[in-house]
Design a protein around this motif. Structure first.
Motif, mmCIF file in Angstrom:
data_model
loop_
_atom_site.group_PDB
_atom_site.id
_atom_site.type_symbol
_atom_site.label_atom_id
_atom_site.label_comp_id
_atom_site.label_asym_id
_atom_site.label_seq_id
_atom_site.Cartn_x
_atom_site.Cartn_y
_atom_site.Cartn_z
ATOM 1 N N LEU A 109 -73.892 -77.673 39.994
ATOM 2 C CA LEU A 109 -73.690 -76.364 39.373
ATOM 3 C C LEU A 109 -74.944 -75.522 39.550
ATOM 4 O O LEU A 109 -76.051 -76.003 39.308
ATOM 5 C CB LEU A 109 -73.381 -76.516 37.881
ATOM 6 C CG LEU A 109 -72.140 -77.328 37.536
ATOM 7 C CD1 LEU A 109 -72.012 -77.495 36.039
ATOM 8 C CD2 LEU A 109 -70.900 -76.677 38.115
ATOM 9 N N VAL A 133 -70.027 -68.547 39.033
ATOM 10 C CA VAL A 133 -69.967 -68.436 37.575
ATOM 11 C C VAL A 133 -68.998 -67.301 37.230
ATOM 12 O O VAL A 133 -69.249 -66.146 37.569
ATOM 13 C CB VAL A 133 -71.359 -68.173 36.964
ATOM 14 C CG1 VAL A 133 -71.280 -68.104 35.449
ATOM 15 C CG2 VAL A 133 -72.342 -69.252 37.404
ATOM 16 N N TRP A 170 -67.110 -72.468 35.771
ATOM 17 C CA TRP A 170 -68.328 -72.602 36.566
ATOM 18 C C TRP A 170 -67.982 -73.530 37.716
ATOM 19 O O TRP A 170 -67.717 -74.712 37.519
ATOM 20 C CB TRP A 170 -69.431 -73.174 35.707
ATOM 21 C CG TRP A 170 -70.825 -73.050 36.232
ATOM 22 C CD1 TRP A 170 -71.226 -72.579 37.440
ATOM 23 C CD2 TRP A 170 -72.011 -73.424 35.535
ATOM 24 N NE1 TRP A 170 -72.589 -72.620 37.545
ATOM 25 C CE2 TRP A 170 -73.091 -73.134 36.384
ATOM 26 C CE3 TRP A 170 -72.261 -73.967 34.277
ATOM 27 C CZ2 TRP A 170 -74.417 -73.383 36.018
ATOM 28 C CZ3 TRP A 170 -73.571 -74.217 33.923
ATOM 29 C CH2 TRP A 170 -74.636 -73.923 34.769
ATOM 30 N N ASN A 171 -67.960 -72.990 38.921
ATOM 31 C CA ASN A 171 -67.485 -73.746 40.077
ATOM 32 C C ASN A 171 -68.539 -74.663 40.675
ATOM 33 O O ASN A 171 -69.691 -74.273 40.861
ATOM 34 C CB ASN A 171 -66.956 -72.802 41.153
ATOM 35 C CG ASN A 171 -65.615 -72.221 40.800
ATOM 36 O OD1 ASN A 171 -65.040 -72.539 39.765
ATOM 37 N ND2 ASN A 171 -65.107 -71.358 41.649
ATOM 38 N N ASP A 172 -68.098 -75.846 41.009
ATOM 39 C CA ASP A 172 -68.895 -76.869 41.658
ATOM 40 C C ASP A 172 -69.287 -76.414 43.060
ATOM 41 O O ASP A 172 -68.460 -75.941 43.826
ATOM 42 C CB ASP A 172 -68.031 -78.147 41.723
ATOM 43 C CG ASP A 172 -68.646 -79.256 42.538
ATOM 44 O OD1 ASP A 172 -69.885 -79.329 42.632
ATOM 45 O OD2 ASP A 172 -67.878 -80.067 43.081
ATOM 46 N N GLN A 173 -70.561 -76.580 43.427
ATOM 47 C CA GLN A 173 -71.058 -76.197 44.742
ATOM 48 C C GLN A 173 -71.262 -77.401 45.669
ATOM 49 O O GLN A 173 -71.727 -77.236 46.788
ATOM 50 C CB GLN A 173 -72.383 -75.427 44.595
ATOM 51 C CG GLN A 173 -72.283 -74.195 43.724
ATOM 52 C CD GLN A 173 -71.294 -73.188 44.249
ATOM 53 O OE1 GLN A 173 -71.361 -72.772 45.402
ATOM 54 N NE2 GLN A 173 -70.353 -72.777 43.406
ATOM 55 N N ASN A 223 -64.844 -78.306 39.332
ATOM 56 C CA ASN A 223 -65.156 -77.111 38.554
ATOM 57 C C ASN A 223 -65.124 -77.404 37.052
ATOM 58 O O ASN A 223 -64.326 -78.207 36.586
ATOM 59 C CB ASN A 223 -64.170 -76.001 38.892
ATOM 60 C CG ASN A 223 -64.216 -75.641 40.357
ATOM 61 O OD1 ASN A 223 -65.224 -75.845 41.025
ATOM 62 N ND2 ASN A 223 -63.134 -75.117 40.866
#
Length: 128
Positions: free
Chosen positions: A36, A42, A60-63, A69
């Protein structure tokens, strides 16, 4: 000349083979379960509208590339997105009371290592 070219080719291929492919050059999607970043992914809704300064964070999206997410459905428990907090970078701010954001699909077995960058403006106790 050919010897030098072969040396350069070998070194270049070795560096490519040993390079990391994960966010910030750390690990890969196989070794990073989630990643994150406050400056990416976000949202103040379910992944459509990017959060702006002082808005609450619903997703909040996982990178890492694993699409893990994080989402908070309860509006009163959502953290707040803030711009230019640490070295000009944004932050997701938790109030220390009831804010949270969760992901129920992450399992770690018995092992997990977490790293976080945090900044307290004032400590709520001597050992928060």
């Amino acid at each position: 000349m050919i010897k030098q070219l072969l040396s350069i080719a070998f070194i270049s291929s070795t560096l490519v083979c040993l390079s990391q492919t994960g966010p910030a050059g750390v690990g890969s999607s196989a070794t990073n379960v989630f990643w994150l970043k406050a400056d990416a992914g976000v949202f103040n809704d379910l992944g459509v509208t990017l959060a702006t300064n002082t808005q609450t964070v619903r997703q909040w999206n996982d990178q890492s590339g694993n699409t893990k997410n994080f989402i908070e459905g309860t509006s009163g428990q959502r953290p707040t997105f803030r711009t230019s907090v640490m070295n000009g970078m944004p932050a997701v701010r938790f109030d220390g009371s009831d804010d949270r954001i969760t992901n129920t699909s992450i399992t770690s077995g018995n092992n997990a290592t977490f790293y976080a960058v945090v900044n307290y403006s004032s400590l709520p106790s001597s050992n928060p």
